[in-house]
Design a protein around this motif. Sequence first.
Motif, PDB file in Angstrom:
ATOM      1  N   GLY A 239     -23.514   5.530 -44.520  1.00 32.28           N
ATOM      2  CA  GLY A 239     -24.049   6.197 -45.694  1.00 32.28           C
ATOM      3  C   GLY A 239     -25.569   6.273 -45.717  1.00 32.28           C
ATOM      4  O   GLY A 239     -26.232   6.116 -44.701  1.00 32.28           O
ATOM      5  N   LYS A 240     -26.110   6.503 -46.910  1.00 35.77           N
ATOM      6  CA  LYS A 240     -27.544   6.711 -47.075  1.00 35.77           C
ATOM      7  C   LYS A 240     -28.295   5.382 -47.162  1.00 35.77           C
ATOM      8  O   LYS A 240     -27.789   4.402 -47.700  1.00 35.77           O
TER       9      LYS A 240
ATOM     10  N   GLU B 268     -29.530   9.153 -43.437  1.00 35.73           N
ATOM     11  CA  GLU B 268     -28.086   8.966 -43.582  1.00 35.73           C
ATOM     12  C   GLU B 268     -27.467   8.567 -42.255  1.00 35.73           C
ATOM     13  O   GLU B 268     -27.576   9.275 -41.256  1.00 35.73           O
TER      14      GLU B 268
ATOM     15  N   ALA C 193     -29.765   7.060 -55.673  1.00 38.96           N
ATOM     16  CA  ALA C 193     -30.023   8.337 -54.991  1.00 38.96           C
ATOM     17  C   ALA C 193     -30.265   9.446 -56.009  1.00 38.96           C
ATOM     18  O   ALA C 193     -31.143  10.298 -55.827  1.00 38.96           O
ATOM     19  N   HIS C 194     -29.490   9.424 -57.079  1.00 41.24           N
ATOM     20  CA  HIS C 194     -29.670  10.439 -58.130  1.00 41.24           C
ATOM     21  C   HIS C 194     -31.061  10.336 -58.746  1.00 41.24           C
ATOM     22  O   HIS C 194     -31.708  11.356 -59.025  1.00 41.24           O
TER      23      HIS C 194
ATOM     24  N   ASN D  95     -27.414   3.492 -53.068  1.00 37.33           N
ATOM     25  CA  ASN D  95     -26.180   3.814 -53.793  1.00 37.33           C
ATOM     26  C   ASN D  95     -26.336   5.141 -54.537  1.00 37.33           C
ATOM     27  O   ASN D  95     -27.444   5.687 -54.654  1.00 37.33           O
ATOM     28  N   ASP D  96     -25.242   5.647 -55.071  1.00 36.65           N
ATOM     29  CA  ASP D  96     -25.245   6.975 -55.689  1.00 36.65           C
ATOM     30  C   ASP D  96     -26.179   7.053 -56.891  1.00 36.65           C
ATOM     31  O   ASP D  96     -26.876   8.057 -57.086  1.00 36.65           O
TER      32      ASP D  96
ATOM     33  N   ASP E 102     -25.946  -3.978 -52.848  1.00 40.10           N
ATOM     34  CA  ASP E 102     -26.282  -3.134 -51.708  1.00 40.10           C
ATOM     35  C   ASP E 102     -26.829  -3.985 -50.560  1.00 40.10           C
ATOM     36  O   ASP E 102     -27.615  -4.907 -50.773  1.00 40.10           O
TER      37      ASP E 102
END
Length: 286
Positions: free
Chosen positions: A116-117, A111, A80-81, A76-77, A60
């Motif tokens: 992206g985030k 964001e 974030a989760h 990243n996803d 990242d």
Amino acid sequence: MPETRNAAGLEWLTVGNVDCRTVKDAHFKLIRQVSGIPDDFLSDTFDFGKLSSGGGKGGDVMARSSDGKYFVKQLNDGDAHSLLRDEFLSEYVSLVSGGSTLICKIAAVFEHTTLGKFIAMANCLPACINSWSGLYDLKGSADDKILVEDGVQVPEAHKRFWNIDLVVCEATGCNKGVPFARKQYVKGKRQAYDTPIYVTKEQKAYILKLMKQDVAFFTRFGLMDYSMIVGVYRPPPGFTQQALEHSFSHLHSIPHASHYKGDMTVLFVGIIDFLQVGPICEDSSI
């Protein structure tokens, strides 16, 4: 678009010259309030053009603000989760807002329309110190490493599986084929694992208490692979009190000054990169 505020925090955050929509700012605004972080903390201090690989395994991109007080990292996803679960956020905000923790403070999640985030974090180390006697990234394993030694940055020189020559040279002890930078990096990793860090008895008890508390928090949410950043600063003779006063900040944990065999040091400790979920707990709803 100017920053707009509602009861749930900011809707938009100006980052550099870009207006970004915030994510769950009802939680992060509380951290900013207790830490004295203004809502425009990134408006004039950040440039998306300076994003680059942070050197971590995830790849990242990240960059530091121009004032040195904050890091902005791509979210990243998976991270974030972990972060954006309401139950996790409620407990995290309560913990870091109380002040008695080593965990770095997340000031905002936002964001970017095309990139992206991102996550904006307070620096675990005081920005006023430019030269560290020692800066360590510690996990209590073979992944420990020295980032700075005696004011000089130690560049990372990884051994990758596709570099067969290097793998064979290190495995057989044939150092002729090992680059100097790689030798220094490996030497630094061993030093980071073994180097003693001197503190008083009371300081040790305080740091260990916070470590146990923070690790218990990570364990409850199935988090792993976090790192402890340890900064060791040796102030000039007679300037220890000044160093303590100038480096005190609500952005990071308190400094610890100690004296050992004529050597005066000021220690800073913080925990970062704590959002990776362990494989057993990936689908956990806790």
